[in-house]
Write an enzyme that holds these catalytic residues in place. Structure first.
Site, PDB file in Angstrom:
ATOM      1  N   ASP A  28       0.856  -1.111   0.149  1.00  0.00           N
ATOM      2  CA  ASP A  28       0.062   0.015  -0.022  1.00  0.00           C
ATOM      3  C   ASP A  28       0.876   1.121   0.061  1.00  0.00           C
ATOM      4  OD1 ASP A  28      -3.183   0.534   1.032  1.00  0.00           O
ATOM      5  OD2 ASP A  28      -1.914   2.152   1.209  1.00  0.00           O
ATOM      6  N   ASN A  85     -12.779  -3.384   3.039  1.00  0.00           N
ATOM      7  CA  ASN A  85     -13.999  -2.101   3.167  1.00  0.00           C
ATOM      8  C   ASN A  85     -14.721  -2.070   1.864  1.00  0.00           C
ATOM      9  OD1 ASN A  85     -12.418  -1.211   5.377  1.00  0.00           O
ATOM     10  ND2 ASN A  85     -11.097  -0.098   4.187  1.00  0.00           N
ATOM     11  N   GLY A  91     -15.442   2.910   4.205  1.00  0.00           N
ATOM     12  CA  GLY A  91     -14.018   3.403   3.894  1.00  0.00           C
ATOM     13  C   GLY A  91     -13.440   3.045   2.778  1.00  0.00           C
ATOM     14  N   GLN A  92     -14.089   2.386   1.721  1.00  0.00           N
ATOM     15  CA  GLN A  92     -13.545   2.097   0.544  1.00  0.00           C
ATOM     16  C   GLN A  92     -13.359   3.475  -0.279  1.00  0.00           C
ATOM     17  OE1 GLN A  92     -15.743  -0.701  -1.719  1.00  0.00           O
ATOM     18  NE2 GLN A  92     -14.101  -0.992  -3.306  1.00  0.00           N
ATOM     19  N   SER A  93     -12.086   3.527  -0.847  1.00  0.00           N
ATOM     20  CA  SER A  93     -11.642   4.667  -1.640  1.00  0.00           C
ATOM     21  C   SER A  93     -11.330   4.403  -3.018  1.00  0.00           C
ATOM     22  CB  SER A  93     -10.488   5.422  -0.941  1.00  0.00           C
ATOM     23  OG  SER A  93      -9.543   4.746  -0.810  1.00  0.00           O
ATOM     24  N   HIS A  98     -10.231  -5.103  -3.067  1.00  0.00           N
ATOM     25  CA  HIS A  98      -8.847  -5.403  -2.707  1.00  0.00           C
ATOM     26  C   HIS A  98      -9.170  -5.928  -1.161  1.00  0.00           C
ATOM     27  CE1 HIS A  98     -10.173  -1.193  -2.170  1.00  0.00           C
ATOM     28  NE2 HIS A  98      -9.190  -1.038  -1.195  1.00  0.00           N
ATOM     29  N   HIS A 100      -6.868  -5.955   2.307  1.00  0.00           N
ATOM     30  CA  HIS A 100      -5.923  -5.371   3.009  1.00  0.00           C
ATOM     31  C   HIS A 100      -5.417  -6.351   3.782  1.00  0.00           C
ATOM     32  CE1 HIS A 100      -6.939  -0.841   2.762  1.00  0.00           C
ATOM     33  NE2 HIS A 100      -8.071  -1.622   2.133  1.00  0.00           N
TER      34      HIS A 100
END
Ligand code: AMP
Length: 112
Positions: A28, A85, A91-93, A98, A100
């Site tokens: 990340d 997320n 909180g998914q941006s 994906h 984490h």
């Protein structure tokens, strides 16, 4: 094209940890712990909510890759967290599915 698709295609740089024909794992860019890796499908899937019943194999591969990454980066003994997320409210941006893989420090619960 989304930023993770650009990483898959090689158009954008990433510090790749592992890859095979279905999944890719890379560090990340804004780590939340000493080790913070993202595991993604090569195929563009927006989120977990956008997967289907037929995606069992792909979802399994993402989890197997998360386990493998944790082994490769020596997180097994100390423990690590695996997070997805789903949706902006969670909180998914980046809207390419994906996982984490986060470790190297003490984790708190519940997450914020
Ligand atoms: P999320 O907030 O769950 O959607 O997570 C997206 C993650 O992608 C964040 O932790 C970002 O730091 C990370 N990220 C965004 N762009 C990149 C990039 N180009 N390379 C590596 N990680 C990225």
């Amino acid at each position: 094209m989304c930023v993770f698709c650009k990483i898959v295609s090689g158009e954008a740089a990433a510090r790749i940890v592992f890859q095979d024909e279905d999944v890719l794992a890379f560090h990340d860019v804004n780590p939340q712990a000493p080790t913070h890796v993202l595991v993604i499908p090569r195929r563009h899937v927006v989120s977990l909510a956008d997967t289907e019943d037929g995606d069992t194999e792909l979802l399994g591969k993402l989890m197997q890759c998360a386990r493998r990454v944790a082994e490769m980066l020596d997180l097994v003994k100390s423990g690590y967290r695996v997070v997805i997320n789903n949706g902006a409210g969670a909180g998914q941006s980046v809207f390419h599915l994906h996982v984490h893989v986060i470790g190297g420090r003490r984790m708190r619960w519940p997450p914020g």
